[in-house]
Design a protein around this motif. Structure first.
Motif, short mmCIF file in Angstrom:
data_model
loop_
_atom_site.label_atom_id
_atom_site.label_comp_id
_atom_site.label_asym_id
_atom_site.label_seq_id
_atom_site.Cartn_x
_atom_site.Cartn_y
_atom_site.Cartn_z
N GLY A 1 -1.38 4.97 -1.42
CA GLY A 1 -0.22 4.26 -1.94
C GLY A 1 0.37 5.02 -3.10
O GLY A 1 0.09 6.21 -3.29
N GLY A 2 1.20 4.32 -3.90
CA GLY A 2 1.85 4.99 -5.02
C GLY A 2 0.88 5.46 -6.08
O GLY A 2 1.15 6.40 -6.81
N ASP B 1 0.30 -7.73 -9.89
CA ASP B 1 0.57 -7.00 -8.64
C ASP B 1 -0.26 -7.59 -7.50
O ASP B 1 -0.78 -6.86 -6.65
CB ASP B 1 0.26 -5.52 -8.81
N LYS C 1 -0.89 -9.07 -4.03
CA LYS C 1 -0.23 -8.92 -2.73
C LYS C 1 -1.29 -8.79 -1.66
O LYS C 1 -2.48 -8.63 -1.96
CB LYS C 1 0.70 -7.71 -2.72
N THR D 1 -2.08 -6.45 0.39
CA THR D 1 -2.84 -5.20 0.45
C THR D 1 -3.86 -5.13 -0.68
O THR D 1 -4.76 -4.28 -0.64
CB THR D 1 -1.90 -3.98 0.37
N ASN D 2 -3.72 -5.97 -1.69
CA ASN D 2 -4.68 -6.01 -2.79
C ASN D 2 -5.70 -7.13 -2.62
O ASN D 2 -6.45 -7.44 -3.54
CB ASN D 2 -3.96 -6.17 -4.13
N ASP E 1 -7.19 -3.83 -7.56
CA ASP E 1 -6.06 -3.14 -8.21
C ASP E 1 -5.53 -3.90 -9.43
O ASP E 1 -4.58 -4.67 -9.35
CB ASP E 1 -4.92 -2.89 -7.23
N GLY F 1 5.26 -4.32 -10.58
CA GLY F 1 4.79 -5.10 -9.44
C GLY F 1 5.28 -4.49 -8.14
O GLY F 1 5.59 -3.29 -8.09
N THR F 2 5.39 -5.30 -7.11
CA THR F 2 5.79 -4.83 -5.78
C THR F 2 6.93 -5.68 -5.25
O THR F 2 6.87 -6.91 -5.29
CB THR F 2 4.60 -4.88 -4.81
N TYR G 1 7.19 -9.53 -3.80
CA TYR G 1 6.25 -10.43 -4.48
C TYR G 1 6.71 -10.76 -5.90
O TYR G 1 6.03 -11.51 -6.61
CB TYR G 1 4.86 -9.79 -4.54
#
Length: 358
Positions: free
Chosen positions: A72-73, A189, A191, A193-194, A207, A228-229, A232
């Motif tokens: 990811g980032g 953050d 979400k 994926t976390n 994360d 954040g993302t 979300y």
């Protein structure tokens, strides 16, 4: 000592320079510490383990692509095996110097002091020269989004999704309770994926690089920039810069919608009006007929009751309410998810009993 990690960090640094303008240069402990911290003695886990770059290379077979399990980032995550034989997940930080160093230090500092079954465990870290790694417990079933979007072969039925929702709610409620470090923590953050899943599909939040310790005695923190993302973001946070615990509640509501529908929070492959999940379904969440159409078709019909689905959709709609004061607390979310699980289990039991009577 709450900042034992800092001492270990300093012992491993070899730079003689004190130029604080360079984020990679040695900084004394008082600079390393975060501004909002209120150090308190807490139960520590394994986060104080310090690894070398050679150990990280050895654990991942020199960061072999075969060991790559996510990216990811922030960088890349590799599956690794330590000398002890323990299987771990190793995050290789690849962000710009200042941002990467800040995220790295925040995550080490916070995770090393947290202890909850629904938060991922930090085993240790590596700060070798300019290289930064975080070493976590390995989660066999990856992240929630991959299961919902078909990347993983195994589909999740409704009881499993409810259990994930409950675990995530408990993890966030723990962060917000202030019992862990003395003051509340906003994840910032959260979400799908976390949300990581262990071998039993128990949820653990990961994360913490964007996490914020709230100023003592304050429920609102005004930030200079929004982190954040997309998909979300709490609307109030993005428009005012005011970060609150309810910002996490909004993101939790988005994940509830993903669990209900099986869709992504943001899907750029959809038309302009259907890309944002919240905007697409929020006005339909209290419409019984429309809710049925939103249910993820991948879920077995005999795994859920319409009553539990309706209760779940109602909770999600309140979590993603545009006004933060209309959202429930994470503590309330835990109680409601528990009630939804009870309702679904009881309803399915009655159905099975009726079938046996036929």
């Amino acid at each position: 000592m709450p900042f034992g990690l800092v001492s270990a960090w300093n012992k491993r640094r070899r730079s003689k320079s004190r130029d604080h303008s360079d984020p990679w240069i040695y900084k004394p402990a008082e600079v390393w510490q975060l501004e909002d911290q209120t150090p308190q003695p807490t139960k520590r886990r394994h986060g104080s383990n310090v690894f070398t770059l050679k150990e990280m290379e050895s654990a991942t077979y020199s960061f072999s692509d075969d060991n790559l399990i996510g990216k990811g980032g922030f960088g890349r995550v590799y599956k690794g095996t330590l000398k002890s034989g323990e299987v771990v997940a190793i995050k290789k930080m690849e962000m710009p110097a200042i941002e990467g160093e800040r995220e790295f230090r925040v995550e080490v500092d916070i995770l090393s002091r947290l202890d909850h079954p629904n938060l991922v465990s930090l085993i240790g870290y590596c700060a070798d020269g300019k290289h930064r790694f975080l070493v976590y417990e390995y989660m066999q079933n990856g992240n929630l989004q991959d299961h919902l979007n078909g990347i993983r072969e195994r589909k999740m039925d409704w009881p499993e999704r409810l259990r994930v929702a409950l675990g995530a709610a408990k993890g966030l409620a723990y962060l917000h309770s202030s019992s862990c470090v003395g003051i509340p923590i906003v994840h910032r953050d959260f979400k799908s994926t976390n949300v990581l899943l262990d071998s039993n599909f128990e949820a653990k939040i990961s994360d913490f690089g964007f996490a914020k310790l709230m100023p003592e005695g304050q429920e609102i923190h005004v930030t200079a920039g929004v982190l954040g993302t997309f998909g979300y973001f709490d609307p109030e946070y993005t428009s005012t810069g005011k970060l609150t615990l309810q910002s996490d509640v909004y993101a939790y509501g988005v994940v509830l919608l993903e669990l209900l529908t099986g869709r992504r929070a943001v899907d750029l492959n959809q038309g302009p009006n259907d890309q944002n999940l919240v905007l697409q379904v929020r006005h339909l969440l209290n419409d019984g007929k429309m809710i049925r159409k939103m249910i993820d078709a991948e879920m077995a019909r005999n795994s859920y009751t319409i009553e539990s689905i309706s209760m779940f959709a109602n909770l999600a709609s309140r979590c993603v309410h545009p006004e933060s004061n209309e959202r429930p607390s994470m503590k309330d979310c835990v109680k409601e998810i528990q009630m939804i699980i009870y309702t679904n289990t009881k309803g399915l039991g009655m159905v099975m009993h009726s079938l046996r009577m036929l």
